[in-house]
Design a protein around this motif. Sequence first.
Motif, PDB file in Angstrom:
ATOM      1  N   THR A  77     -38.396  -5.100   6.963  1.00 17.47           N
ATOM      2  CA  THR A  77     -39.736  -4.192   6.480  1.00 17.47           C
ATOM      3  C   THR A  77     -39.149  -2.935   6.263  1.00 17.47           C
ATOM      4  N   GLU A  78     -38.014  -2.647   6.175  1.00 15.73           N
ATOM      5  CA  GLU A  78     -37.378  -1.119   6.032  1.00 15.73           C
ATOM      6  C   GLU A  78     -36.375  -1.248   5.161  1.00 15.73           C
ATOM      7  N   ILE A  79     -36.380  -0.096   4.298  1.00 11.82           N
ATOM      8  CA  ILE A  79     -35.162   0.206   3.147  1.00 11.82           C
ATOM      9  C   ILE A  79     -34.907   1.552   3.611  1.00 11.82           C
ATOM     10  N   THR A  80     -33.625   2.023   3.761  1.00 11.59           N
ATOM     11  CA  THR A  80     -33.111   3.228   4.008  1.00 11.59           C
ATOM     12  C   THR A  80     -32.303   3.389   2.601  1.00 11.59           C
ATOM     13  N   LEU A  81     -32.522   4.568   1.864  1.00 12.53           N
ATOM     14  CA  LEU A  81     -32.013   4.690   0.728  1.00 12.53           C
ATOM     15  C   LEU A  81     -31.093   6.076   0.976  1.00 12.53           C
ATOM     16  N   HIS A  82     -29.935   6.049   0.322  1.00  9.50           N
ATOM     17  CA  HIS A  82     -28.734   7.042   0.366  1.00  9.50           C
ATOM     18  C   HIS A  82     -28.326   7.204  -1.161  1.00  9.50           C
ATOM     19  N   TRP A  83     -27.753   8.667  -1.201  1.00 14.06           N
ATOM     20  CA  TRP A  83     -27.657   9.178  -2.443  1.00 14.06           C
ATOM     21  C   TRP A  83     -26.612  10.269  -2.170  1.00 14.06           C
ATOM     22  N   ASN A  84     -25.844  10.746  -3.331  1.00 16.36           N
ATOM     23  CA  ASN A  84     -25.238  12.022  -3.392  1.00 16.36           C
ATOM     24  C   ASN A  84     -25.590  12.754  -4.449  1.00 16.36           C
ATOM     25  N   TYR A  85     -25.327  14.166  -4.420  1.00 19.82           N
ATOM     26  CA  TYR A  85     -25.377  15.032  -5.619  1.00 19.82           C
ATOM     27  C   TYR A  85     -24.373  16.077  -5.762  1.00 19.82           C
ATOM     28  N   GLU A  86     -23.927  16.630  -6.713  1.00 24.53           N
ATOM     29  CA  GLU A  86     -22.929  17.506  -7.193  1.00 24.53           C
ATOM     30  C   GLU A  86     -22.864  18.768  -6.199  1.00 24.53           C
ATOM     31  N   ASN A  87     -23.930  19.418  -6.356  1.00 28.14           N
ATOM     32  CA  ASN A  87     -23.804  20.726  -5.524  1.00 28.14           C
ATOM     33  C   ASN A  87     -24.028  20.918  -4.020  1.00 28.14           C
ATOM     34  N   ASN A  88     -23.038  21.050  -3.370  1.00 26.28           N
ATOM     35  CA  ASN A  88     -23.224  20.800  -1.797  1.00 26.28           C
ATOM     36  C   ASN A  88     -23.415  22.228  -1.152  1.00 26.28           C
ATOM     37  N   GLU A  89     -23.347  23.251  -2.272  1.00 31.33           N
ATOM     38  CA  GLU A  89     -23.622  24.593  -1.447  1.00 31.33           C
ATOM     39  C   GLU A  89     -24.855  24.996  -1.368  1.00 31.33           C
ATOM     40  N   ARG A 117     -30.564  11.099   2.609  1.00 36.69           N
ATOM     41  CA  ARG A 117     -31.335   9.687   2.604  1.00 36.69           C
ATOM     42  C   ARG A 117     -32.829   9.794   3.063  1.00 36.69           C
ATOM     43  N   VAL A 118     -33.473   8.696   3.065  1.00 37.13           N
ATOM     44  CA  VAL A 118     -34.989   8.542   3.569  1.00 37.13           C
ATOM     45  C   VAL A 118     -34.921   7.269   3.645  1.00 37.13           C
ATOM     46  N   ALA A 119     -35.872   7.039   4.900  1.00 44.16           N
ATOM     47  CA  ALA A 119     -36.035   5.533   5.308  1.00 44.16           C
ATOM     48  C   ALA A 119     -37.547   5.384   4.963  1.00 44.16           C
ATOM     49  N   VAL A 120     -37.911   4.280   4.271  1.00 42.23           N
ATOM     50  CA  VAL A 120     -39.218   3.644   3.920  1.00 42.23           C
ATOM     51  C   VAL A 120     -39.632   2.506   4.623  1.00 42.23           C
ATOM     52  N   ARG A 121     -40.734   2.674   5.490  1.00 41.10           N
ATOM     53  CA  ARG A 121     -41.038   1.745   6.513  1.00 41.10           C
ATOM     54  C   ARG A 121     -42.292   0.928   6.194  1.00 41.10           C
ATOM     55  N   GLY A 122     -42.789  -0.087   6.953  1.00 42.80           N
ATOM     56  CA  GLY A 122     -43.938  -0.877   6.547  1.00 42.80           C
ATOM     57  C   GLY A 122     -43.909  -1.572   5.270  1.00 42.80           C
ATOM     58  N   LEU A 123     -42.826  -1.930   4.849  1.00 40.69           N
ATOM     59  CA  LEU A 123     -42.631  -3.007   3.764  1.00 40.69           C
ATOM     60  C   LEU A 123     -42.729  -4.485   4.134  1.00 40.69           C
ATOM     61  N   GLN A 124     -43.127  -5.413   2.965  1.00 38.42           N
ATOM     62  CA  GLN A 124     -43.349  -6.827   3.062  1.00 38.42           C
ATOM     63  C   GLN A 124     -41.853  -7.317   3.209  1.00 38.42           C
ATOM     64  N   PRO A 125     -41.803  -8.419   4.279  1.00 35.77           N
ATOM     65  CA  PRO A 125     -40.451  -9.030   4.167  1.00 35.77           C
ATOM     66  C   PRO A 125     -40.188  -9.904   2.935  1.00 35.77           C
ATOM     67  N   HIS A 126     -39.020  -9.994   2.346  1.00 36.50           N
ATOM     68  CA  HIS A 126     -38.520 -10.760   1.233  1.00 36.50           C
ATOM     69  C   HIS A 126     -39.133 -10.330   0.007  1.00 36.50           C
ATOM     70  N   THR A 127     -39.329  -9.149  -0.184  1.00 34.53           N
ATOM     71  CA  THR A 127     -40.122  -8.547  -1.598  1.00 34.53           C
ATOM     72  C   THR A 127     -39.157  -7.617  -2.144  1.00 34.53           C
ATOM     73  N   GLU A 128     -39.304  -7.361  -3.438  1.00 35.02           N
ATOM     74  CA  GLU A 128     -38.646  -6.829  -4.435  1.00 35.02           C
ATOM     75  C   GLU A 128     -39.325  -5.305  -4.361  1.00 35.02           C
ATOM     76  N   TYR A 129     -38.414  -4.291  -4.266  1.00 38.76           N
ATOM     77  CA  TYR A 129     -38.955  -3.040  -4.641  1.00 38.76           C
ATOM     78  C   TYR A 129     -38.006  -2.286  -5.419  1.00 38.76           C
ATOM     79  N   ARG A 130     -38.880  -1.299  -6.248  1.00 38.97           N
ATOM     80  CA  ARG A 130     -37.809  -0.733  -7.067  1.00 38.97           C
ATOM     81  C   ARG A 130     -38.165   0.936  -6.642  1.00 38.97           C
ATOM     82  N   ALA A 131     -36.943   1.512  -6.447  1.00 41.44           N
ATOM     83  CA  ALA A 131     -36.995   3.259  -5.995  1.00 41.44           C
ATOM     84  C   ALA A 131     -35.916   3.997  -6.959  1.00 41.44           C
ATOM     85  N   ARG A 132     -36.270   5.239  -6.950  1.00 37.40           N
ATOM     86  CA  ARG A 132     -35.560   6.257  -7.411  1.00 37.40           C
ATOM     87  C   ARG A 132     -35.647   7.721  -6.765  1.00 37.40           C
ATOM     88  N   VAL A 133     -34.727   8.480  -6.875  1.00 33.26           N
ATOM     89  CA  VAL A 133     -34.679   9.951  -6.274  1.00 33.26           C
ATOM     90  C   VAL A 133     -34.593  11.052  -6.872  1.00 33.26           C
TER      91      VAL A 133
END
Length: 552
Positions: A77-89, A117-133
């Motif tokens: 029921t949950e997806i935690t998304l992770h990512w990187n970006y170039e400017n760390n300052e 990162r961000v946690a997306v909760r309350g999702l349906q089991p065995h369901t396909e989702y599309r995400a972008r940041v």
Amino acid sequence: LVSLPFFDRSSQKTALCNASCSEQCSCSWDIGRQWIWNVTVTVENPLGKKTATDVFDVNHRVYPTAPFQVWEDCTDTEITLHWNYENNEIELFCQTEVLQPDGKVELHNSSAGDSRRVAVRGLQPHTEYRARVRCAAAEHFWRWSEWSQPLTTRTKEGTPSGKLDIWREITSVLGGRNVTLFWKQTPSFQANGKIISYEVIWEKIEDGSKPESISFSSVYNSTRIFIDNHSYRISIMAKNNVNFSLPSVLIISRATDNSRLIFSIEELKEGQVNGTDDGIFVSWEPRYIYDSYIIDWCNFPRLQPCDLQWKRFGPNTSSAVISSAAFVPGVRYKFRIYGSVANRASLLEKKIGYLRELPPHLDPIVRKVDLTYNSVTLSWDSYLTNESQPGFVRGYHVYVSPIEGNCNLKGSKKHILPDESELCKYTIENPEEKRYTVKHLMPNTKYKIVVKAFSGGGEMPIVNFRYIDTPYNSNMLYFVFLLVIIPTLVAAICHWKMKWVKECCCPVIPSPNKSKVLSFKEFKIDSEKVLKINDCLTDVLAVDSSAEAQKL
């Protein structure tokens, strides 16, 4: 023409950036170590010019690049998304867009302390989702970065939620009963994964014996089991790779409890229901003791198996429109209405109906025709009114017409054929009737006649007639015989025996002088013979006149 003069406070110089464009212009320069800028933008055309000025700190106009290397961690029921970006300052603030299966879009913001990162909760089991940041400066927000590349992911499987909708059909056999079980997924049932099997469990209720069970592949939606005459509790569950769903339960009562019920079921009269544009309208008498109602029917009643279907309704429902893509005109469908309480179902009513009635295919077979000079009596075989008919047979029409001329029989209605010929029409509204008499016909006349069955869908066009000839009127012949033949016969006899008839009816009056009664000794008075009284014996003596008597 757009002119962009700007002031560099460190060098105290003014530069000029010119651009020719129609809609959107841009101008770039090296800022070096200068952070504060005073920019003036001038727009000019042949009609005039306008100027706009902006003073800004470069650190407040940060436009970060799009995040990259986006990945995820999933549960059911949950997806935690992770990512990187170039400017760390620069401290960034990021936002995640999640596209739901139904097309809705949800936005989720990362926390200030953790922008990767961000946690997306309350999702349906065995369901396909599309995400972008996308990200922006956290302290001095100016504008969002471009979106990252979209990530498509699926949540993990979970325990099925809800229950299966189950039903049964019971057939009595030697030593017990065959129970055919059916199941299907309802809109409220969520598989939460891939269903891999179904589990069927049945056990006796009275003695608490060990349950029996059998498992079926997910491609099956029915099975048949044999049980004896005891009461049974039957449960069916769906299973995915995680767990079983909650059990759906049916109670099958003892066969002895059902013996009288089975007898009454046979006696239940089938009520007729009508089709509509949306399906077949079925209604029933509500009973307050039931917590739900079930209607079952066959999508293909002329086939075996018939594809049994069922539908459940709440306790406050007493009618429904049953629709199916399999329903076609001219096919009789049977509906059984059950009341259910505590998972025990009882048959309440039976209905039959058509999506749309069609005319009967065949005409009644007329076996006997009885004719008189002014009537004809038709007798036909019993007409089938069962499910083979494409409609409910409502009765019969009898059509009659003379070969020559129009029909004007008393008690009939006019019926015009497509060729504009006219018939007399009689309606029989009893489908059980097998005999009808058409009266007021003309003697010695040829008629055409036909019997047609009709239903709620009408009747088939008239193709073939039966032809009859009414006989002469025997009463008229007898009358003619009395008026003509007998007088002629009498005249002939009279002519043949004329002398005898003349003597009997008109005898010749004899002359007294020739009569033998005067053959006695003559005694004359004035030349006429006179009979002396003492010469004969008389009964009565009458004297005409006293004068004559004196003379005598």
